[in-house]
Design an enzyme around this catalytic site. Structure first.
Site, PDB file in Angstrom:
ATOM      1  N   HIS A  60      -9.860   5.624   1.236  1.00 14.36           N
ATOM      2  CA  HIS A  60      -8.748   5.624   2.197  1.00 14.36           C
ATOM      3  C   HIS A  60      -9.162   6.424   3.434  1.00 14.36           C
ATOM      4  CE1 HIS A  60      -5.149   4.019  -0.073  1.00 14.36           C
ATOM      5  NE2 HIS A  60      -6.144   3.929  -0.941  1.00 14.36           N
ATOM      6  N   ASP A  86       0.812  -1.221   0.000  1.00 17.45           N
ATOM      7  CA  ASP A  86       0.000   0.000   0.000  1.00 17.45           C
ATOM      8  C   ASP A  86       0.847   1.275   0.000  1.00 17.45           C
ATOM      9  OD1 ASP A  86      -2.617   1.012   0.019  1.00 17.45           O
ATOM     10  OD2 ASP A  86      -2.524   1.415   2.164  1.00 17.45           O
TER      11      ASP A  86
HETATM   12  O1  G3H Z   1      -4.213   3.064   3.108  1.00 15.37           O
HETATM   13  C1  G3H Z   1      -4.559   2.953   4.292  1.00 15.37           C
HETATM   14  C2  G3H Z   1      -5.704   3.631   4.810  1.00 15.37           C
HETATM   15  O2  G3H Z   1      -6.078   4.680   4.033  1.00 15.37           O
HETATM   16  C3  G3H Z   1      -5.852   3.733   6.282  1.00 15.37           C
HETATM   17  O3  G3H Z   1      -6.244   5.003   6.761  1.00 15.37           O
HETATM   18  O4  G3H Z   1      -5.402   4.769   9.073  1.00 15.37           O
HETATM   19  O5  G3H Z   1      -6.931   6.584   8.475  1.00 15.37           O
HETATM   20  O6  G3H Z   1      -7.771   4.255   8.540  1.00 15.37           O
HETATM   21  P1  G3H Z   1      -6.621   5.166   8.296  1.00 15.37           P
HETATM   22 ZN    ZN Z   2      -4.415   5.290   2.608  1.00 12.86          ZN
END
Ligand code: G3H
Ligand code: ZN
Length: 296
Positions: free
Chosen positions: A206, A79
């Protein structure tokens, strides 16, 4: 069931993708998904790799082993990858997909970089996600107001971006931001509907930790297919560790506080998997379901 390609899981319907930082995260995510009987995506970010001394192999191997023993379908995703050195390693470490994050670049450079990475990744059988718009709150970046003019993904630009880059999924800026520890984000559901109507590939949300349950459910019904969640697990993890250490200041064995932390994360995973995947039975009922635009 066990390790399957990311594209297969996403094609089957709305699904959660959770951030893995430690072995305990991977174990908790799989345990939580098994309790919900839902497929799940385990994702490792470039920031998490950096935390592990910039070595992908150990955390990838541990995560892959946990995934391989699962009783539900699990996919592995790399990611928010910026570094070419990292996306080049994805296939050899068993990932089914990568997210190339060129969103900090000007539009034309974002297109060129993302297209090149997509070509490289597709040649190795990987599913590719990219981002267009400004989803703030990434590690080391100043906070970005998700409601600021220009921060959100423009549907016409996004349609052109997907066609020109050849990506398989698109992360869109629709009001969420990363790393929120309160669940107070307000999403632009009209924009989600417009994006769904204009864009042929699955949409990714996200920063979902900051989105309230009702908003998340509505976003999924409106066309979001992959829901990325990280911070919510860390809130649960850290809260459980604090509670255990406060209740037992004499504790020194990490297993005594990591076990409740892992359980707390698994409970959150089960909750989010049920919320996002919906329905009584998971993998059968979602098969072949196409996202629908039902709300604006
Ligand atoms: O790519 C990962 C996510 O967008 C996680 O975001 O930590 O705010 O849930 P978050
Ligand atoms: Zn993210």
């Amino acid at each position: 069931m066990a390790l399957v390609p990311t594209g297969q899981i996403v094609a089957a319907g709305p699904v959660c993708a959770f951030n893995v930082i430690s072995l305990e995260h991977a174990e908790a995510i799989v345990a939580g998904a098994e309790a919900a009987a839902r497929p799940v995506i385990l994702q490792i970010s470039e920031n998490a790799v950096r935390f592990h001394d910039s070595r992908l192999a150990p955390i990838a191997a541990a995560t892959r082993a946990v995934a391989a023993s699962a009783t539900v379908d699990v996919a592995l995703h790399l990611d928010h990858v910026v570094s070419p050195d990292l996306w080049r390693q994805a296939a050899e470490h068993g990932f089914g997909s990568i997210m190339v994050d060129a969103s900090r670049l000007p539009y034309r450079e974002n297109v060129a970089t993302t297209r090149a990475v997509a070509e490289f990744a597709h040649a190795r059988g990987l599913w590719v996600e990219a981002e267009l718009g400004t989803i703030g709150g990434k590690d080391g970046e100043p906070p970005v107001d998700p409601h600021a003019p220009g921060a959100r993904t423009d549907p016409a630009e996004a349609a052109s971006y997907v066609a020109r880059t050849g990506v398989d999924a698109l992360a869109v800026a629709v009001g969420s931001t990363h790393a929120m520890t309160t669940r107070s984000a307000v999403l632009d559901h009209t924009l989600i509907g417009r994006l769904r109507a204009e864009i042929a590939v699955p949409l990714v949300l996200h920063g979902s930790s900051g989105v309230p349950d009702e908003e998340l459910g509505r976003a999924v019904r409106g066309g979001i297919v992959k829901v990325n969640i990280g911070t919510a697990l860390n809130v649960a993890f850290t809260g459980a560790v604090r509670g255990a250490l406060a209740a037992h200041p004499e504790l020194v064995d990490p297993r005594r506080y990591l076990a409740p932390a892992r359980e707390a994360m698994a409970e959150r995973v089960t909750h989010f998997c049920r919320l996002v995947s919906g329905g009584a039975n998971p993998q059968a009922s979602m098969a072949g379901r196409a996202p629908t635009v039902t709300e604006s």
